[in-house]
Design a protein around this motif. Structure first.
Motif, PDB file in Angstrom:
ATOM      1  N   TYR A   1      39.818  25.806  35.926  1.00 46.11           N
ATOM      2  CA  TYR A   1      40.311  26.256  37.222  1.00 46.11           C
ATOM      3  C   TYR A   1      39.108  26.497  38.126  1.00 46.11           C
ATOM      4  CZ  TYR A   1      42.528  29.394  40.661  1.00 46.11           C
ATOM      5  OH  TYR A   1      42.962  30.007  41.810  1.00 46.11           O
ATOM      6  N   MET A   2      39.069  25.772  39.252  1.00 48.79           N
ATOM      7  CA  MET A   2      37.936  25.832  40.185  1.00 48.79           C
ATOM      8  C   MET A   2      38.353  26.545  41.460  1.00 48.79           C
ATOM      9  SD  MET A   2      35.705  22.569  41.589  1.00 48.79           S
ATOM     10  CE  MET A   2      34.552  22.515  40.203  1.00 48.79           C
ATOM     11  N   TYR A   3      37.446  27.398  41.972  1.00 50.17           N
ATOM     12  CA  TYR A   3      37.794  28.202  43.149  1.00 50.17           C
ATOM     13  C   TYR A   3      36.599  28.331  44.101  1.00 50.17           C
ATOM     14  CZ  TYR A   3      40.526  31.555  45.780  1.00 50.17           C
ATOM     15  OH  TYR A   3      41.250  32.159  46.771  1.00 50.17           O
ATOM     16  N   PRO A   4      36.835  28.175  45.432  1.00 46.94           N
ATOM     17  CA  PRO A   4      35.748  28.301  46.408  1.00 46.94           C
ATOM     18  C   PRO A   4      35.323  29.753  46.621  1.00 46.94           C
ATOM     19  CG  PRO A   4      37.580  26.972  47.278  1.00 46.94           C
ATOM     20  CD  PRO A   4      38.076  27.685  46.060  1.00 46.94           C
ATOM     21  N   GLN A   5      34.025  30.013  46.552  1.00 50.92           N
ATOM     22  CA  GLN A   5      33.542  31.383  46.776  1.00 50.92           C
ATOM     23  C   GLN A   5      33.758  31.812  48.229  1.00 50.92           C
ATOM     24  OE1 GLN A   5      29.375  32.076  46.161  1.00 50.92           O
ATOM     25  NE2 GLN A   5      28.742  30.935  47.969  1.00 50.92           N
ATOM     26  N   GLU A   6      33.946  30.853  49.125  1.00 51.60           N
ATOM     27  CA  GLU A   6      34.146  31.175  50.541  1.00 51.60           C
ATOM     28  C   GLU A   6      35.407  32.008  50.790  1.00 51.60           C
ATOM     29  OE1 GLU A   6      31.427  27.633  50.495  1.00 51.60           O
ATOM     30  OE2 GLU A   6      33.207  28.245  49.371  1.00 51.60           O
ATOM     31  N   HIS A   7      36.343  32.007  49.844  1.00 52.32           N
ATOM     32  CA  HIS A   7      37.569  32.805  50.002  1.00 52.32           C
ATOM     33  C   HIS A   7      37.386  34.256  49.560  1.00 52.32           C
ATOM     34  CE1 HIS A   7      39.505  29.141  50.990  1.00 52.32           C
ATOM     35  NE2 HIS A   7      39.830  28.745  49.781  1.00 52.32           N
ATOM     36  N   TYR A   8      36.305  34.554  48.883  1.00 56.07           N
ATOM     37  CA  TYR A   8      36.146  35.905  48.338  1.00 56.07           C
ATOM     38  C   TYR A   8      36.111  37.009  49.395  1.00 56.07           C
ATOM     39  CZ  TYR A   8      36.192  35.480  43.313  1.00 56.07           C
ATOM     40  OH  TYR A   8      36.626  35.331  42.028  1.00 56.07           O
ATOM     41  N   PRO A   9      35.456  36.815  50.564  1.00 59.93           N
ATOM     42  CA  PRO A   9      35.502  37.877  51.576  1.00 59.93           C
ATOM     43  C   PRO A   9      36.926  38.216  52.025  1.00 59.93           C
ATOM     44  CG  PRO A   9      33.726  36.352  52.060  1.00 59.93           C
ATOM     45  CD  PRO A   9      34.503  35.747  50.938  1.00 59.93           C
ATOM     46  N   PHE A  10      37.790  37.197  52.103  1.00 60.93           N
ATOM     47  CA  PHE A  10      39.192  37.445  52.470  1.00 60.93           C
ATOM     48  C   PHE A  10      39.849  38.380  51.464  1.00 60.93           C
ATOM     49  CE2 PHE A  10      43.634  36.463  51.564  1.00 60.93           C
ATOM     50  CZ  PHE A  10      44.228  36.723  52.784  1.00 60.93           C
ATOM     51  N   TRP A  11      39.695  38.070  50.169  1.00 61.14           N
ATOM     52  CA  TRP A  11      40.345  38.887  49.139  1.00 61.14           C
ATOM     53  C   TRP A  11      39.754  40.287  49.067  1.00 61.14           C
ATOM     54  CZ3 TRP A  11      44.814  37.294  47.870  1.00 61.14           C
ATOM     55  CH2 TRP A  11      45.102  35.929  47.790  1.00 61.14           C
ATOM     56  N   SER A  12      38.443  40.398  49.215  1.00 56.24           N
ATOM     57  CA  SER A  12      37.815  41.726  49.212  1.00 56.24           C
ATOM     58  C   SER A  12      38.348  42.568  50.362  1.00 56.24           C
ATOM     59  CB  SER A  12      36.292  41.597  49.317  1.00 56.24           C
ATOM     60  OG  SER A  12      35.743  41.050  48.148  1.00 56.24           O
ATOM     61  N   SER A  13      38.472  41.948  51.543  1.00 58.08           N
ATOM     62  CA  SER A  13      38.980  42.654  52.720  1.00 58.08           C
ATOM     63  C   SER A  13      40.437  43.050  52.552  1.00 58.08           C
ATOM     64  CB  SER A  13      38.813  41.763  53.960  1.00 58.08           C
ATOM     65  OG  SER A  13      39.375  42.374  55.097  1.00 58.08           O
ATOM     66  N   LEU A  14      41.252  42.117  52.038  1.00 56.91           N
ATOM     67  CA  LEU A  14      42.681  42.387  51.851  1.00 56.91           C
ATOM     68  C   LEU A  14      42.907  43.524  50.859  1.00 56.91           C
ATOM     69  CD1 LEU A  14      45.547  41.293  52.642  1.00 56.91           C
ATOM     70  CD2 LEU A  14      45.437  39.922  50.557  1.00 56.91           C
ATOM     71  N   LEU A  15      42.202  43.495  49.744  1.00 56.14           N
ATOM     72  CA  LEU A  15      42.378  44.534  48.726  1.00 56.14           C
ATOM     73  C   LEU A  15      41.784  45.867  49.170  1.00 56.14           C
ATOM     74  CD1 LEU A  15      41.747  42.477  45.467  1.00 56.14           C
ATOM     75  CD2 LEU A  15      43.915  43.314  46.353  1.00 56.14           C
ATOM     76  N   SER A  16      40.667  45.803  49.901  1.00 59.29           N
ATOM     77  CA  SER A  16      40.069  47.045  50.419  1.00 59.29           C
ATOM     78  C   SER A  16      41.035  47.737  51.375  1.00 59.29           C
ATOM     79  CB  SER A  16      38.755  46.732  51.148  1.00 59.29           C
ATOM     80  OG  SER A  16      37.777  46.248  50.257  1.00 59.29           O
ATOM     81  N   GLU A  17      41.666  46.938  52.238  1.00 62.65           N
ATOM     82  CA  GLU A  17      42.610  47.489  53.211  1.00 62.65           C
ATOM     83  C   GLU A  17      43.838  48.072  52.511  1.00 62.65           C
ATOM     84  OE1 GLU A  17      45.389  45.825  56.861  1.00 62.65           O
ATOM     85  OE2 GLU A  17      43.511  44.789  56.418  1.00 62.65           O
ATOM     86  N   SER A  18      44.350  47.365  51.517  1.00 66.28           N
ATOM     87  CA  SER A  18      45.571  47.820  50.846  1.00 66.28           C
ATOM     88  C   SER A  18      45.330  49.066  49.995  1.00 66.28           C
ATOM     89  CB  SER A  18      46.149  46.698  49.974  1.00 66.28           C
ATOM     90  OG  SER A  18      45.331  46.461  48.851  1.00 66.28           O
ATOM     91  N   LYS A  19      44.136  49.196  49.443  1.00 67.73           N
ATOM     92  CA  LYS A  19      43.842  50.326  48.559  1.00 67.73           C
ATOM     93  C   LYS A  19      43.109  51.471  49.267  1.00 67.73           C
ATOM     94  CE  LYS A  19      43.760  47.204  44.584  1.00 67.73           C
ATOM     95  NZ  LYS A  19      45.096  47.506  44.104  1.00 67.73           N
TER      96      LYS A  19
ATOM     97  N   ILE B   1      36.201  47.519  48.427  1.00 69.65           N
ATOM     98  CA  ILE B   1      36.245  46.827  47.139  1.00 69.65           C
ATOM     99  C   ILE B   1      35.426  45.546  47.220  1.00 69.65           C
ATOM    100  CG2 ILE B   1      37.745  45.590  45.512  1.00 69.65           C
ATOM    101  CD1 ILE B   1      39.936  47.609  46.211  1.00 69.65           C
ATOM    102  N   HIS B   2      34.508  45.395  46.289  1.00 67.54           N
ATOM    103  CA  HIS B   2      33.727  44.164  46.187  1.00 67.54           C
ATOM    104  C   HIS B   2      34.166  43.437  44.921  1.00 67.54           C
ATOM    105  CE1 HIS B   2      30.451  41.294  46.178  1.00 67.54           C
ATOM    106  NE2 HIS B   2      30.196  41.637  44.926  1.00 67.54           N
TER     107      HIS B   2
END
Length: 199
Positions: free
Chosen positions: A71-89, A93-94
């Motif tokens: 399973y391959m994933y672009p690191q460029e999406h990581y800031p989106f997920w960090s921001s989304l989870l930080s906001e929700s919690k 979150i890094h």
């Protein structure tokens, strides 16, 4: 832009808590991956037809098997997920590479650059792109965010699966060479199709 393998991650199948209505239950999942080769600590990793040696998948019909060996994933999406989870919690979150369950975290390639049937050469292995990753309830449980699966597909942040055509060795820092296939359907287009199917 150069395409590079940033991190290789692997993990074992372990219990994962999931919410079932008002109840909590455990299922076996290998979504928790840990970096085993990074840019700062590169290590050569063996890849065989079923994926990374030492990595596990709990349900090969959904993740794993020869058609979904990696399973391959672009690191460029990581800031989106960090921001989304930080906001929700409500706290900063890094996220470390491997958090989304991927084996190979890369830079320089997105879902709209990659097509089903493209071949990728990394180190001494060669792989073929097979399909997007469809997020399931285990991904929702891992993130603790009810909207996580929808956000992954809406933003075409799914990543993609690979079939191993040639076994060999890879390490973080390796260049990724794309050999175009028929170019009939991109992973981004698969995301859109899945999104419309859910409407």
């Amino acid at each position: 832009m150069a395409i590079r393998l940033e991190t290789i991650s692997a993990g074992l199948a372990k219990p994962l808590w999931v919410r079932d209505g008002e109840d909590l239950r455990t299922v076996i999942s290998a979504i928790n991956k840990t970096p085993i080769s990074t840019i700062t600590q590169p290590r050569t990793i063996q890849v065989i037809s079923t994926g990374i040696v030492g990595d596990e998948q709990a349900d090969p019909q959904v993740h794993g098997g020869t058609e979904k060996a990696l399973y391959m994933y672009p690191q460029e999406h990581y800031p989106f997920w960090s921001s989304l989870l930080s906001e929700s919690k409500g706290q900063s979150i890094h996220l470390e590479h491997g958090y989304l369950g991927e084996n190979l975290t890369i830079s320089g390639l997105s879902e709209y650059d990659v097509y089903v049937g493209d071949r990728l050469r990394i180190g001494t292995i060669e792989c073929a792109v097979t399909k997007l990753r469809e997020p399931c309830y285990k991904f929702t449980a891992k993130t603790g965010l009810a909207t996580a699966a929808k956000a992954m597909i809406q933003g075409a942040r799914s990543g993609w699966y690979l079939r191993v055509l040639q076994e060999g060795r890879i390490q973080a820092g390796d260049a990724v060479m794309v050999i175009p296939g028929p170019r009939e359907c991109s992973i981004g287009q698969q995301n859109l199709a899945l999104l419309h199917r859910g409407d």
